[in-house]
Design a protein around this motif. Structure first.
Motif, PDB file in Angstrom:
ATOM      1  N   GLY A  95       1.010  -1.348  -0.104  1.00  0.00           N
ATOM      2  CA  GLY A  95       0.057   0.171   0.107  1.00  0.00           C
ATOM      3  C   GLY A  95       0.753   1.224   0.081  1.00  0.00           C
ATOM      4  O   GLY A  95       0.654   2.876  -0.689  1.00  0.00           O
ATOM      5  N   THR A  96       1.646   1.244   0.701  1.00  0.00           N
ATOM      6  CA  THR A  96       2.821   2.906   1.040  1.00  0.00           C
ATOM      7  C   THR A  96       3.576   2.923  -0.226  1.00  0.00           C
ATOM      8  O   THR A  96       3.700   3.921  -0.994  1.00  0.00           O
ATOM      9  CB  THR A  96       4.268   2.660   1.690  1.00  0.00           C
ATOM     10  N   LEU A  97       4.091   1.285  -0.990  1.00  0.00           N
ATOM     11  CA  LEU A  97       4.545   1.881  -2.165  1.00  0.00           C
ATOM     12  C   LEU A  97       3.353   2.459  -3.752  1.00  0.00           C
ATOM     13  O   LEU A  97       4.225   2.646  -4.250  1.00  0.00           O
ATOM     14  CB  LEU A  97       4.681   0.533  -2.869  1.00  0.00           C
ATOM     15  N   LYS A  98       2.476   1.957  -3.337  1.00  0.00           N
ATOM     16  CA  LYS A  98       1.862   2.483  -4.417  1.00  0.00           C
ATOM     17  C   LYS A  98       1.027   3.164  -4.376  1.00  0.00           C
ATOM     18  O   LYS A  98       0.776   4.246  -5.294  1.00  0.00           O
ATOM     19  CB  LYS A  98       0.367   1.138  -4.550  1.00  0.00           C
ATOM     20  N   PHE A  99       0.757   4.018  -3.150  1.00  0.00           N
ATOM     21  CA  PHE A  99       0.162   5.952  -3.101  1.00  0.00           C
ATOM     22  C   PHE A  99       1.193   6.777  -2.257  1.00  0.00           C
ATOM     23  O   PHE A  99       0.233   7.491  -2.494  1.00  0.00           O
ATOM     24  CB  PHE A  99      -1.104   5.170  -1.836  1.00  0.00           C
TER      25      PHE A  99
END
Length: 333
Positions: A261-265
């Motif tokens: 989630g962190t990498l994606k957003f």
């Protein structure tokens, strides 16, 4: 093609490397060499590689450190084509092969540091390539060699074969379970050393560990390679077992999905954090927890998100780098 563009995310052995240290007879080692002697050595090696009679002349191009910006130097180090020490060496040079799988550093710790680095578990192939290039050089150069001690090097720990064989392994499950310290201790007892992403003195960011031979004297190149192959296979087995032990734990699944989630957003990510997050996502995919069809391999992104590679020869502030890195990861995860 350079190693990290061929690396597969499900490979525990990310890359394999052979490095040979060589020096020329009758010349002091780089720490004590005069400028005139240094120029003589550089000229001799350059002629051996680029001379009309050399089979290497079409494979390599010469790059002088003094002609590169600091960012370009750091980029070569981030690609693992030169050492970190070489980035501060204005008088050094490096020969690079067209596919960037081979590099020959001049005037680092030794007169010559020949390196072959390949993706995945290809230690024997890397040795064959390095040995072939070394043979060509030795036909045209007088190496400093002792019948008693073998190849003579600036650091006594390299004397003998002058060879460091290493594998870079991605070991997130062993790290997560706390078993990595036991593995490091056992490897040390067997004559191997375990270091971080950039070798001596570096940390294992992204759960990437370099495992290499400690002993170069009184043992053949083939024996060094066989030992490293056998021990890395055992470590790979332990990593797979650790994956099985943790894959059904809710806390682990939550951690890995949060990393995705962190990498994606995220809109800003540091280099250190990016490596840790990418490592988590690779682990999640390998355990069948996460299924992502990204544009690029995660291991490739781990290297391409390094500071100098992110800058692409344009000076950026740390904040600008972190923003650009996050954009790269959002687009490719």
């Amino acid at each position: 093609m350079i190693w990290y563009k061929e690396a597969k995310d499900n490979d525990i052995i990310v890359s394999t490397r052979i490095r040979l240290a060589r020096n020329l007879q009758k010349y002091p080692f780089p720490p004590a060499i005069s400028k005139a002697q240094k120029n003589e050595v550089l000229k001799k090696v350059e002629n051996a590689i680029l001379g009309s009679n050399s089979t290497l002349s079409k494979e390599f191009s010469l790059i002088k450190m003094q002609d590169l910006t600091q960012i370009k130097r750091e980029t070569l180090a981030e690609k693992h084509l030169i050492s970190r020490e070489m980035t501060e060496n204005d008088e050094g040079s490096v020969f690079l092969s067209k596919d960037e799988n081979m590099s020959i550093m001049l005037m680092e710790e030794d007169h010559i540091r020949l390196q072959v680095i390949l993706a995945g578990n290809q230690l024997k192939k890397a040795w064959e390539l390095a040995n072939k290039v070394d043979d060509v050089l030795e036909e045209n150069l007088d190496y400093a060699f002792s019948e008693k001690f073998g190849y003579l090097t600036a650091c006594p720990t390299n004397t003998g074969t002058g060879m460091r064989a290493s594998v870079m392994m991605h070991l997130p499950a062993l790290t997560l379970t706390g078993n990595i310290n036991r593995i490091i201790s056992q490897a040390s007892a067997l004559g191997l050393t375990v270091r971080g992403l950039y070798g001596e003195g570096s940390k294992a960011y992204g759960n990437l560990y370099q495992i290499s031979n400690q002993i170069t004297l009184g043992i053949s190149e083939e024996e060094i390679i066989e030992k490293l192959i056998n021990i890395s296979a055992q470590i790979e087995k332990h990593e797979r077992e650790s994956e099985e032990a943790i894959k059904n734990k809710d806390s682990v699944c939550d951690k890995l999905w949060r990393s995705y989630g962190t990498l994606k957003f995220a809109r800003s990510i540091s280099s250190k954090e990016a490596k840790a997050l990418i490592s988590d996502v690779i682990l999640g995919e390998n355990m069948g927890i996460i299924d992502i069809k990204g544009k690029k391999a995660k291991m490739e992104l781990m290297i391409e998100s390094e500071p100098a590679l992110i800058m692409a020869d344009k000076e950026l502030t740390p904040e600008e780098r972190d923003k650009k890195r996050a954009e790269l990861l959002r687009e490719n995860i």
